[in-house]
Design an enzyme around this catalytic site. Sequence first.
Site, short mmCIF file in Angstrom:
data_model
loop_
_atom_site.label_atom_id
_atom_site.label_comp_id
_atom_site.label_asym_id
_atom_site.label_seq_id
_atom_site.Cartn_x
_atom_site.Cartn_y
_atom_site.Cartn_z
N TYR A 60 -1.10 -17.76 0.80
CA TYR A 60 -2.01 -16.38 0.84
C TYR A 60 -3.53 -18.01 2.01
O TYR A 60 -3.53 -17.53 3.24
CB TYR A 60 -2.42 -15.84 -0.04
CG TYR A 60 -3.66 -15.26 0.09
CD1 TYR A 60 -3.38 -13.87 0.71
CD2 TYR A 60 -4.36 -15.06 -0.40
CE1 TYR A 60 -4.18 -12.65 0.70
CE2 TYR A 60 -5.61 -14.11 -0.41
CZ TYR A 60 -5.79 -13.38 0.35
OH TYR A 60 -6.18 -11.95 0.56
N TYR A 113 -8.05 -16.88 19.77
CA TYR A 113 -8.32 -15.95 21.31
C TYR A 113 -9.69 -16.09 21.63
O TYR A 113 -9.90 -14.99 22.84
CB TYR A 113 -7.96 -15.21 20.37
CG TYR A 113 -6.54 -14.63 21.17
CD1 TYR A 113 -5.54 -15.75 20.41
CD2 TYR A 113 -6.12 -13.42 21.55
CE1 TYR A 113 -4.68 -15.14 20.97
CE2 TYR A 113 -4.26 -13.18 21.81
CZ TYR A 113 -4.30 -14.10 20.90
OH TYR A 113 -2.79 -14.11 21.73
N LYS A 134 3.96 -14.73 7.64
CA LYS A 134 3.84 -13.96 8.88
C LYS A 134 3.19 -13.11 8.55
O LYS A 134 2.76 -12.92 9.87
CB LYS A 134 5.43 -13.39 8.82
CG LYS A 134 6.88 -14.11 8.47
CD LYS A 134 7.98 -13.25 9.16
CE LYS A 134 8.52 -12.66 9.93
NZ LYS A 134 9.30 -11.86 9.52
N GLY A 159 0.97 -1.20 -0.40
CA GLY A 159 0.05 -0.62 0.18
C GLY A 159 1.18 0.90 0.13
O GLY A 159 2.46 1.09 0.02
P1 NAD Z 1 -3.57 -4.45 -0.81
O1 NAD Z 1 -2.23 -5.39 -0.93
O2 NAD Z 1 -4.30 -2.68 -0.97
O3 NAD Z 1 -4.10 -3.54 1.32
C1 NAD Z 1 -3.32 -4.41 2.76
C2 NAD Z 1 -2.00 -3.68 3.20
O4 NAD Z 1 -1.58 -4.04 4.32
C3 NAD Z 1 -0.88 -2.82 1.93
O5 NAD Z 1 -1.20 -1.49 2.69
C4 NAD Z 1 0.52 -3.29 3.12
O6 NAD Z 1 1.47 -2.15 3.06
C5 NAD Z 1 -0.16 -3.24 3.99
N1 NAD Z 1 0.58 -4.99 4.89
C6 NAD Z 1 1.39 -5.58 4.63
N2 NAD Z 1 1.56 -6.31 5.35
C7 NAD Z 1 1.86 -5.88 6.13
C8 NAD Z 1 2.58 -5.71 7.76
N3 NAD Z 1 3.57 -6.64 8.02
N4 NAD Z 1 2.70 -4.35 8.50
C9 NAD Z 1 1.69 -3.49 8.29
N5 NAD Z 1 0.88 -3.17 7.52
C10 NAD Z 1 1.70 -4.86 5.97
O7 NAD Z 1 -4.79 -5.16 0.02
P2 NAD Z 1 -6.96 -5.26 -0.09
O8 NAD Z 1 -7.18 -5.72 -1.32
O9 NAD Z 1 -6.35 -3.71 0.32
O10 NAD Z 1 -6.61 -6.07 1.22
C11 NAD Z 1 -6.85 -5.97 2.57
C12 NAD Z 1 -7.71 -7.32 2.88
O11 NAD Z 1 -8.52 -7.58 2.78
C13 NAD Z 1 -6.01 -8.27 3.13
O12 NAD Z 1 -6.44 -8.44 3.93
C14 NAD Z 1 -6.51 -9.10 2.00
O13 NAD Z 1 -6.20 -10.78 2.61
C15 NAD Z 1 -8.44 -9.00 2.32
N6 NAD Z 1 -9.49 -9.29 1.21
C16 NAD Z 1 -9.17 -8.58 0.07
C17 NAD Z 1 -10.09 -9.11 -1.68
C18 NAD Z 1 -10.14 -8.29 -2.19
O14 NAD Z 1 -11.16 -8.51 -3.31
N7 NAD Z 1 -9.13 -6.90 -2.52
C19 NAD Z 1 -10.08 -10.22 -0.88
C20 NAD Z 1 -10.00 -10.97 -0.16
C21 NAD Z 1 -10.10 -10.85 1.13
#
Ligand code: NAD
Length: 335
Positions: A162, A176, A108, A53
Site C-alpha cells: 500500500y 504528469y 495495480k 466498496g
Molecule cells: P474504500 O475501500 O472504502 O474505498 C475504495 C474504493 O475504491 C472502493 O469502493 C473500491 O471498490 C474501489 N476500487 C478499488 N480498486 C478499484 C479499481 N481497480 N477500479 C475501480 N475501483 C476500485 O476506502 P476509503 O477509506 O474510502 O479510501 C479511499 C481512498 O482514500 C483510497 O485511495 C485510500 O488510499 C485513501 N485514504 C483513505 C484513508 C482513510 O482513513 N479512509 C486514509 C488515507 C488515504
Amino acid sequence: MSDETPSPAAPGRADPPRRAVVTGAAGFLGSHLVEELLRRGTEVVGLDSFLTGTPENLAHVAEHPGLRLVRCDITDYVHVPGDVDLVLHLASPASPVDYLKLPIETLKVGSIGTLHALGLAKDKGARFLLASTSEVYGDPQVHPQPEDYWGHVNPVGPRGVYDEAKRYAEALTTAYRQTHGVDTAIVRIFNTFGPRMRPYDGRAIPTFVRQALAGEPLTVAGDGLQTRSVCYVDDLVRGILALASSDLTGPVNIGNPEERTVRQIAEDVVAATGSRSSLVFVGRPVDDPQVRRPDTALAASALGWKPEVEWADGLARTVAWFREAVVAGGAGTAQ
Ligand code: NAD
C-alpha cells in the site's frame, strides 16, 4: 511541498466544477465526496469496481439526476464521454485488512489505475487530485509529519504494497504535471472515520464500535499507548474540495492533529456507546506505526482549512450510524 503560491480558486476554472469523475466513488470516502459534490451542484461520474466498496453507499443518491455510477475496474481501462473539469482519484483498497488480502490489486490500482486516471485528466484538460495517504510517511521518525518529510517505509514489509503503491502514484502524478502539464494536486489523507466504514474493515474505530455495540471486549493492539489522530469525514471532504478548487499542487496533509492513544479511543467508544465491554490487549500488527499526527500548517495557511467537528461529536454520529445501519439494518455485518 508546493512549489507555487496558491490562490483560493484558479483563474478560468469552474468552481464548483461542472462535471467531476470520482474513482472509488462507492467506497467510504468516495461516497461522502460524491454526496457533497452533488450538493454543490456538480455532475458526478462515479467509477468503481466494487472491490471493497458497494453501491449501497450511494443508494440514497442513486436517483439523483446528477449522478452516474459506472462499474469499472480502472486498471483495465477508463473511458468517460463528454467534458470533465475534475478527476478525483480515490480508487484503492485502503484498510490494512483489505490491502493485505489484495496486495497485487493494491499495487495495480496505485500504478496502472493511477496511470489511467491521469490519462483521463490529460485528455479532458481536467484538474487531477490524487488521494494519497499518511502511510507514505511509514513508521515516522519525524513527529508530527510535515509534507517535506520523506518517510520511513519498509518496501518489503507487509504494508509495503500500500505504502509503495501510493508513493509510486505520487511520483507518477508529479511526472504528469512536469512532463504533460496536467493540473495535478496530491492530498495526503490521515486516518479518517465516520458513517459507512465497514464493521469488519479492521480499522480501530469501526472495530471498537462494532465490539462495543455487541457487548464484546474491545481488542486493543499492543499496550494501546501507540497514538492516532483521527479526522471526521465531513472535515476531510471539505479539505479535499478546498484543495481541488485551489491551484495548490501539494502534497498537502489533511487530517486532524489531535492525537489520542488507541487505548483512549477504545475507552471513549465504550463511553459513547454506553457499553459495558472491557478492553483486552492483543498482539500488534507488524510495522504498525507508533505515532501518527499530521502537521497541517500548509492546509491552514494555503487553504484556510482546519478541522471543525469535535471528536466526541464525530464519534456520536458514527455510533448512531452503526446502530441504525449495521446493528438494526444488518448491513455490512459479514466478515
Ligand atoms: P474504500 O475501500 O472504502 O474505498 C475504495 C474504493 O475504491 C472502493 O469502493 C473500491 O471498490 C474501489 N476500487 C478499488 N480498486 C478499484 C479499481 N481497480 N477500479 C475501480 N475501483 C476500485 O476506502 P476509503 O477509506 O474510502 O479510501 C479511499 C481512498 O482514500 C483510497 O485511495 C485510500 O488510499 C485513501 N485514504 C483513505 C484513508 C482513510 O482513513 N479512509 C486514509 C488515507 C488515504
